[in-house]
Design a protein around this motif. Sequence first.
Motif, PDB file in Angstrom:
ATOM      1  N   ASN A  80       0.837  -1.196   0.000  1.00  0.00           N
ATOM      2  CA  ASN A  80       0.000   0.000   0.000  1.00  0.00           C
ATOM      3  C   ASN A  80       0.878   1.254   0.000  1.00  0.00           C
ATOM      4  O   ASN A  80       1.968   1.263   0.554  1.00  0.00           O
ATOM      5  N   PRO A  81       0.385   2.317  -0.608  1.00  0.00           N
ATOM      6  CA  PRO A  81       1.237   3.499  -0.797  1.00  0.00           C
ATOM      7  C   PRO A  81       1.525   4.261   0.489  1.00  0.00           C
ATOM      8  O   PRO A  81       0.776   4.198   1.456  1.00  0.00           O
ATOM      9  N   MET A  82       2.633   4.987   0.460  1.00  0.00           N
ATOM     10  CA  MET A  82       2.953   5.966   1.488  1.00  0.00           C
ATOM     11  C   MET A  82       2.335   7.302   1.091  1.00  0.00           C
ATOM     12  O   MET A  82       2.123   7.580  -0.091  1.00  0.00           O
ATOM     13  N   VAL A  83       2.072   8.131   2.082  1.00  0.00           N
ATOM     14  CA  VAL A  83       1.640   9.505   1.835  1.00  0.00           C
ATOM     15  C   VAL A  83       2.678  10.421   2.475  1.00  0.00           C
ATOM     16  O   VAL A  83       2.994  10.265   3.658  1.00  0.00           O
ATOM     17  N   VAL A  84       3.211  11.342   1.695  1.00  0.00           N
ATOM     18  CA  VAL A  84       4.217  12.271   2.192  1.00  0.00           C
ATOM     19  C   VAL A  84       3.714  13.694   1.990  1.00  0.00           C
ATOM     20  O   VAL A  84       3.342  14.079   0.879  1.00  0.00           O
ATOM     21  N   GLY A  85       3.676  14.464   3.065  1.00  0.00           N
ATOM     22  CA  GLY A  85       3.275  15.868   2.999  1.00  0.00           C
ATOM     23  C   GLY A  85       4.367  16.753   3.585  1.00  0.00           C
ATOM     24  O   GLY A  85       5.041  16.361   4.544  1.00  0.00           O
ATOM     25  N   ARG A  86       4.550  17.923   2.993  1.00  0.00           N
ATOM     26  CA  ARG A  86       5.581  18.848   3.476  1.00  0.00           C
ATOM     27  C   ARG A  86       5.048  20.271   3.493  1.00  0.00           C
ATOM     28  O   ARG A  86       4.382  20.720   2.551  1.00  0.00           O
ATOM     29  N   SER A  87       5.340  20.977   4.583  1.00  0.00           N
ATOM     30  CA  SER A  87       5.077  22.410   4.630  1.00  0.00           C
ATOM     31  C   SER A  87       6.308  23.130   4.079  1.00  0.00           C
ATOM     32  O   SER A  87       7.396  22.552   4.005  1.00  0.00           O
ATOM     33  N   PRO A  88       6.172  24.395   3.685  1.00  0.00           N
ATOM     34  CA  PRO A  88       7.333  25.131   3.171  1.00  0.00           C
ATOM     35  C   PRO A  88       8.408  25.281   4.239  1.00  0.00           C
ATOM     36  O   PRO A  88       8.136  25.224   5.441  1.00  0.00           O
ATOM     37  N   ASP A  89       9.661  25.456   3.793  1.00  0.00           N
ATOM     38  CA  ASP A  89      10.737  25.788   4.725  1.00  0.00           C
ATOM     39  C   ASP A  89      10.426  27.124   5.399  1.00  0.00           C
ATOM     40  O   ASP A  89       9.772  27.990   4.805  1.00  0.00           O
ATOM     41  N   LEU A  90      10.905  27.281   6.622  1.00  0.00           N
ATOM     42  CA  LEU A  90      10.638  28.501   7.388  1.00  0.00           C
ATOM     43  C   LEU A  90      11.944  29.126   7.862  1.00  0.00           C
ATOM     44  O   LEU A  90      12.962  28.445   8.005  1.00  0.00           O
ATOM     45  N   LYS A  91      11.880  30.430   8.118  1.00  0.00           N
ATOM     46  CA  LYS A  91      12.971  31.127   8.771  1.00  0.00           C
ATOM     47  C   LYS A  91      12.474  31.727  10.085  1.00  0.00           C
ATOM     48  O   LYS A  91      11.344  32.194  10.174  1.00  0.00           O
ATOM     49  N   LYS A  92      13.343  31.686  11.067  1.00  0.00           N
ATOM     50  CA  LYS A  92      13.015  32.323  12.331  1.00  0.00           C
ATOM     51  C   LYS A  92      13.199  33.831  12.200  1.00  0.00           C
ATOM     52  O   LYS A  92      13.673  34.337  11.183  1.00  0.00           O
ATOM     53  N   ALA A  93      12.819  34.548  13.245  1.00  0.00           N
ATOM     54  CA  ALA A  93      12.887  36.012  13.206  1.00  0.00           C
ATOM     55  C   ALA A  93      14.307  36.505  12.973  1.00  0.00           C
ATOM     56  O   ALA A  93      14.514  37.580  12.384  1.00  0.00           O
ATOM     57  N   ASP A  94      15.320  35.708  13.411  1.00  0.00           N
ATOM     58  CA  ASP A  94      16.701  36.139  13.219  1.00  0.00           C
ATOM     59  C   ASP A  94      17.266  35.732  11.869  1.00  0.00           C
ATOM     60  O   ASP A  94      18.457  35.903  11.603  1.00  0.00           O
TER      61      ASP A  94
END
Length: 479
Positions: A80-94
């Motif tokens: 059965n298939p895998m499901v892969v989800g990703r949010s965008p890369d983030l930067k902290k305030a610094d």
Amino acid sequence: MTHSTAPHDTEAVKAVLTEVDRSFDQALERLFSLLRIPSVSTQPDHAVDCRRAAQWLCEDMGQSGLTADIRDVNWALPGNPMVVGRSPDLKKADGQPARRVLFYGHYDVQPTDPDNLWHSPPFEPHIVTEPDGRRVIVARGASDDKGQVMTFLEACRAWKKVHGTLPVAVTVLLEGEEECGGENLLPFMKDNAGTLQADLALSCDTAMAGRQIPAITTRLRGMVAEGVEITCATQDLHSGIYGNAAANPIALLCRALADLRDGEGRVTLPGFYDGVKIPDDQTRAQWRSLYPDDAALLKEVGLSEAQGEKGFTALEQTWCRPSCEINGISGGYEGEGIKTVLPARAQAKVSFRLVPGQSPEKIRAAFRDHMRRYLPSDAEIRFTSYGGSPGFEVTGEGSADLTAALTALEEEWGNKALTIGCGGSIPVANEVKEALGLDALLVGFAQADDRVHSPNEQYGLDSFRHGIRSWVRILAALA
């Protein structure tokens, strides 16, 4: 690349918690929709349903701002298939890159048999009010693991709805074969290490310490499982003509299996306890506060006395001590009435639950040597391996991530969050370490009476709602 919401901004967290409460009915509807899909991975007839569940989750994550897709698997075997989800890369305030966490769960479920013991159709979820007034969701997969998975996804949805972004970058990996061995998971993670790389792994496939006592599971037992078959004569024999003179494989098997433990409940295999550590007094005292005596743990299954290793409580015997159990034995005539047969062969299934420090390979070899010692020269023995995995333990229990998550849980539930053990095996905890080099935090909201793998599986509405709210807080704390 976007900026994350500051984790210490309590007003930001409060706004997300308010959204969770406001939209809880919609979250429940989404969970019910997933529970209606009979994604039973062990039964080939449900392969199309497993893919439907994967597609449903892919679309759901897309609505929460994650880029998700379905990955077909064919490493160990087609599955059965895998499901892969990703949010965008983030930067902290610094301006520095924000952390990324990998969340693991599974969308497949156990078969429903025996169906006649269900009080309602297993894939028609509904809410039941128990005698004590607690309301629970009843359906196959409600607790293991769809309800748990959705606590995390709903927390991500709420963060995205309120602030347009998450406090940390998130990758989600959901598999569809956990309930039938999960043989494709490790090679899949190794082959997709670049996509799955993160700073920390999270999973929600464990339980709380009590109704209102949150917990993080920091130790799990591994497992070695073996099938053994002893063959003596070339055919079943008349016990009057051959009894006493011919070797009886059932008797040989029973004698060998009985001697796997001594009178003190200890396993007799040479070197079995090499590397096994006893928890410190503080940890043992904390566990005793949950279950003051053995009956408190065993009464739910109609028992009262621990039968394992002397000197350890029932809880310790399951959480931090290795074990050996006979899971099944068969041979000869098993029908109604009597048939005075001397069987040609006998079989048994045996499993060992292992703790950190033990080697599955050494335990397997020691078991096979033990069984061979009980055989006459003209008997044959055949072994079948059913896999093996080492025990798991979170190292450095004072780590910043563990401390932050425990604090977040305490803020949500209003009670001290505990570190606990689990007698079962969750292979992904070791596999993410092997494939990706990640430590894992196992944070779950199941209850001991959720009837996981049994008819009338359930998941409390309080577990679902507070589970979502807990992940809201944990995601902020991990930033």
